[in-house]
Scaffold this motif. Sequence first.
Motif, PDB file in Angstrom:
ATOM      1  N   TYR A  66       0.857  -1.179   0.000  1.00 25.64           N
ATOM      2  CA  TYR A  66       0.000   0.000   0.000  1.00 25.64           C
ATOM      3  C   TYR A  66       0.898   1.235   0.000  1.00 25.64           C
ATOM      4  CZ  TYR A  66      -3.846  -3.098   1.479  1.00 25.64           C
ATOM      5  OH  TYR A  66      -4.794  -4.096   1.573  1.00 25.64           O
ATOM      6  N   PRO A  67       1.197   1.831  -1.140  1.00 25.92           N
ATOM      7  CA  PRO A  67       2.157   2.943  -1.171  1.00 25.92           C
ATOM      8  C   PRO A  67       1.677   4.191  -0.442  1.00 25.92           C
ATOM      9  CG  PRO A  67       1.144   2.619  -3.327  1.00 25.92           C
ATOM     10  CD  PRO A  67       0.735   1.450  -2.492  1.00 25.92           C
ATOM     11  N   ASN A  68       0.353   4.359  -0.294  1.00 29.79           N
ATOM     12  CA  ASN A  68      -0.179   5.531   0.400  1.00 29.79           C
ATOM     13  C   ASN A  68      -0.962   5.147   1.647  1.00 29.79           C
ATOM     14  OD1 ASN A  68       0.446   8.107  -1.076  1.00 29.79           O
ATOM     15  ND2 ASN A  68      -0.312   6.866  -2.785  1.00 29.79           N
ATOM     16  N   GLY A  69      -0.619   4.001   2.227  1.00 29.38           N
ATOM     17  CA  GLY A  69      -1.213   3.626   3.492  1.00 29.38           C
ATOM     18  C   GLY A  69      -2.470   2.801   3.352  1.00 29.38           C
ATOM     19  N   LEU A  70      -2.735   2.014   4.406  1.00 29.40           N
ATOM     20  CA  LEU A  70      -3.900   1.131   4.425  1.00 29.40           C
ATOM     21  C   LEU A  70      -5.202   1.903   4.495  1.00 29.40           C
ATOM     22  CD1 LEU A  70      -4.966  -1.828   4.706  1.00 29.40           C
ATOM     23  CD2 LEU A  70      -4.818  -1.480   7.188  1.00 29.40           C
ATOM     24  N   SER A  71      -5.200   3.036   5.202  1.00 29.34           N
ATOM     25  CA  SER A  71      -6.416   3.831   5.370  1.00 29.34           C
ATOM     26  C   SER A  71      -6.030   5.286   5.588  1.00 29.34           C
ATOM     27  CB  SER A  71      -7.227   3.312   6.572  1.00 29.34           C
ATOM     28  OG  SER A  71      -6.506   3.515   7.776  1.00 29.34           O
TER      29      SER A  71
END
Length: 362
Positions: A66-71
């Motif tokens: 997830y390059p921009n985070g899970l959430s």
Amino acid sequence: MATAASTTGGGGGLSRSASAIVAVTESGQHLLRIDGYSHTMDVPTGSDIKSPPFRVGGHSWRICYYPNGLSSAWTEYISLFLQLGGDAPQGVWTRHTFSLLGREGKPVPYFTNSGKKIFTDWGTSAFIRRSELERSEHLRDDSFTIRCDVTVVREIQTKTVDVGAAPAVVPPPDLHRHLGGLLATGEAADVAFEVDGKTFMAHRCVLMARSPALRAQLFGLSEESADAGGGSTIAVRIEDMEAQDFEALLRYMYTDSLPEMGEQGEAAAMLPDLVAAANRYGMERLRLLCEDKLRELVDARTVAAILAFAGEHHCHGLKEACLRFLSDPENLREAVKTNGLEHLSKSCPSVLVDLIAKLAAE
């Protein structure tokens, strides 16, 4: 894990038996290289890029990146999850570790995350802050590599164990204890060090095996002593070192361990001297061990002094830890209040230049 049972027959004989419970495991590694890291930033938060499947322990796995985070709570981070193939049964016991690999292909201790569980999906939402990755040397040519280590419990077996002879109990290694005792007693010592007004007896063969610098020095002195018809004990005077620091250095040479340092001030005083001694005598492991302990002492009050020391003694890992600490604006403000950075600008301006460059790169 083993169980044992015994029964006594009518004739008074003892029947003995034993069994063992054995967990059979299989381990594997998978390397995931992210090429074109900056372009993966187009993937929205909460969306992942899956690796091709790989097999460990008879099961199929994928890494979810997830390059921009899970959430939305983790938008500043890269999130990583390990996904078990859909055809696998429930209740797969596993241990797993995600590691960012450094320039030499070895895991970076600060960016390693481990866990164990009965497996469905597992991972970490905060594997690494993107800004830290982008400032680090581990992102090269817009690329970095993650290593995933997986150990799977394939099955648990039971088997009968032969109790005809009692198994040998092997004690833990005790070479360090015996050598430490030899240092403490001074038995058969053949070199006398005079340091800061104190004398320390030691053994040439041990010191020459541990330090290339001492090997060269003691070998030369041994030949001079033989040519002069001197006795078996060589006298060596050590300048520019305190007795307690030399005693700690000798202890490390014999036992591969450092003395207990109860108070933070005591550690802060001795560890830099031991780093200097390790550089002086060519003892790389000792230097790295002291560097690692000095990292634990980095705070707003000490960071400037430790950073100046790291720059002077070429402690690259320690220097990077200090710069990373100061890259946090709150930490930087607290450090400025102590006037430590003013001292740093005078004593070691090149290090301050590195700090400014690191902050500018954010």
